[in-house]
Design a protein around this motif. Structure first.
Motif, PDB file in Angstrom:
ATOM      1  N   LEU A 141      33.781-101.278 -81.632  1.00 10.46           N
ATOM      2  CA  LEU A 141      33.312-102.793 -82.006  1.00 10.46           C
ATOM      3  C   LEU A 141      34.026-104.049 -81.203  1.00 10.46           C
ATOM      4  N   CYS A 142      34.970-103.721 -80.689  1.00 14.25           N
ATOM      5  CA  CYS A 142      35.764-104.835 -79.766  1.00 14.25           C
ATOM      6  C   CYS A 142      35.113-104.658 -78.404  1.00 14.25           C
ATOM      7  N   ASP A 143      34.946-103.597 -77.911  1.00 12.32           N
ATOM      8  CA  ASP A 143      34.157-103.281 -76.479  1.00 12.32           C
ATOM      9  C   ASP A 143      32.732-103.647 -76.526  1.00 12.32           C
ATOM     10  N   ALA A 144      32.052-103.106 -77.348  1.00 10.81           N
ATOM     11  CA  ALA A 144      30.605-103.501 -77.345  1.00 10.81           C
ATOM     12  C   ALA A 144      30.086-104.850 -77.804  1.00 10.81           C
ATOM     13  N   PHE A 145      30.594-105.287 -79.209  1.00 15.11           N
ATOM     14  CA  PHE A 145      30.246-106.258 -79.510  1.00 15.11           C
ATOM     15  C   PHE A 145      31.272-107.357 -79.371  1.00 15.11           C
ATOM     16  N   GLY A 146      32.312-107.290 -78.916  1.00 16.10           N
ATOM     17  CA  GLY A 146      33.419-108.503 -78.599  1.00 16.10           C
ATOM     18  C   GLY A 146      34.117-108.891 -79.532  1.00 16.10           C
ATOM     19  N   HIS A 183      25.212-111.379 -74.844  1.00 14.90           N
ATOM     20  CA  HIS A 183      25.868-110.434 -75.741  1.00 14.90           C
ATOM     21  C   HIS A 183      24.878-109.267 -75.768  1.00 14.90           C
ATOM     22  N   ARG A 184      23.658-109.334 -75.779  1.00 11.56           N
ATOM     23  CA  ARG A 184      22.825-108.025 -75.919  1.00 11.56           C
ATOM     24  C   ARG A 184      23.186-107.137 -74.665  1.00 11.56           C
ATOM     25  N   GLU A 185      23.100-107.748 -73.705  1.00 10.09           N
ATOM     26  CA  GLU A 185      23.212-106.833 -72.347  1.00 10.09           C
ATOM     27  C   GLU A 185      24.582-106.198 -72.466  1.00 10.09           C
ATOM     28  N   ARG A 186      25.816-106.923 -72.966  1.00 11.58           N
ATOM     29  CA  ARG A 186      26.979-106.278 -72.840  1.00 11.58           C
ATOM     30  C   ARG A 186      27.051-105.086 -74.275  1.00 11.58           C
ATOM     31  N   ALA A 187      26.400-105.257 -75.194  1.00 16.59           N
ATOM     32  CA  ALA A 187      26.337-104.428 -76.105  1.00 16.59           C
ATOM     33  C   ALA A 187      25.668-103.187 -75.840  1.00 16.59           C
TER      34      ALA A 187
END
Length: 151
Positions: free
Chosen positions: A28-33, A95-99
């Protein structure tokens, strides 16, 4: 309300169960920040996002089957989902791109809604839905068919 350093200050805090709290924290920290606020052993954690928070708990009961109903044994289909956790973000597309780059399955691509929000929905490592929302306009609820409640 009395402030307590052992709990987030926000007034509504979802508690979400995961089979492995440590893995959920990392994902959750890595994918969603999210950021880790507090960890309690291997069974509980508090994560922050802006001025919001979620509590992660260890899923209890293991993998035992409580009922043998065919409907209860099948994996949930997208139409069966009954809830999503909504998180407001500053830059939805970034955010979507990172996730997505970090393994989140995008269930609904970013779209602008008439009530002034741009949103997308993603699935996390255990299949839970998260809706991320960015305000793109200040729209009066009456303009899109909403009705204000008493404040």
């Amino acid at each position: 309300m009395l402030a307590n350093r052992s709990i987030p200050r926000c007034t509504v805090i979802p508690e979400l169960a995961y089979p492995d709290v440590g893995e959920a924290i990392n994902w959750l920290c890595d994918a969603f920040g999210f950021s880790l606020r507090l960890r309690i052993g291997n069974h509980r954690a508090q994560l922050n996002f802006g001025d919001g928070a979620v509590v992660l708990t260890e899923r209890s009961g293991g993998d035992e089957v409580v009922s043998s109903s065919a409907a209860e044994l099948r994996p949930p289909r997208r139409v069966d989902l009954q809830h999503s956790v909504m998180v407001r973000v500053e830059n939805l597309d970034r955010h979507r791109e990172r996730a997505e780059q970090r393994g989140a399955r995008i269930l609904r691509q970013p779209a602008d809604d008439p009530y002034g929000e741009r949103q997308y929905t993603a699935e996390d490592l255990v299949g839970r839905c998260w809706t991320f929302s960015q305000s793109i306009a200040d729209v009066a609820p009456e303009e899109w068919g909403g009705t204000r409640g008493e404040i």
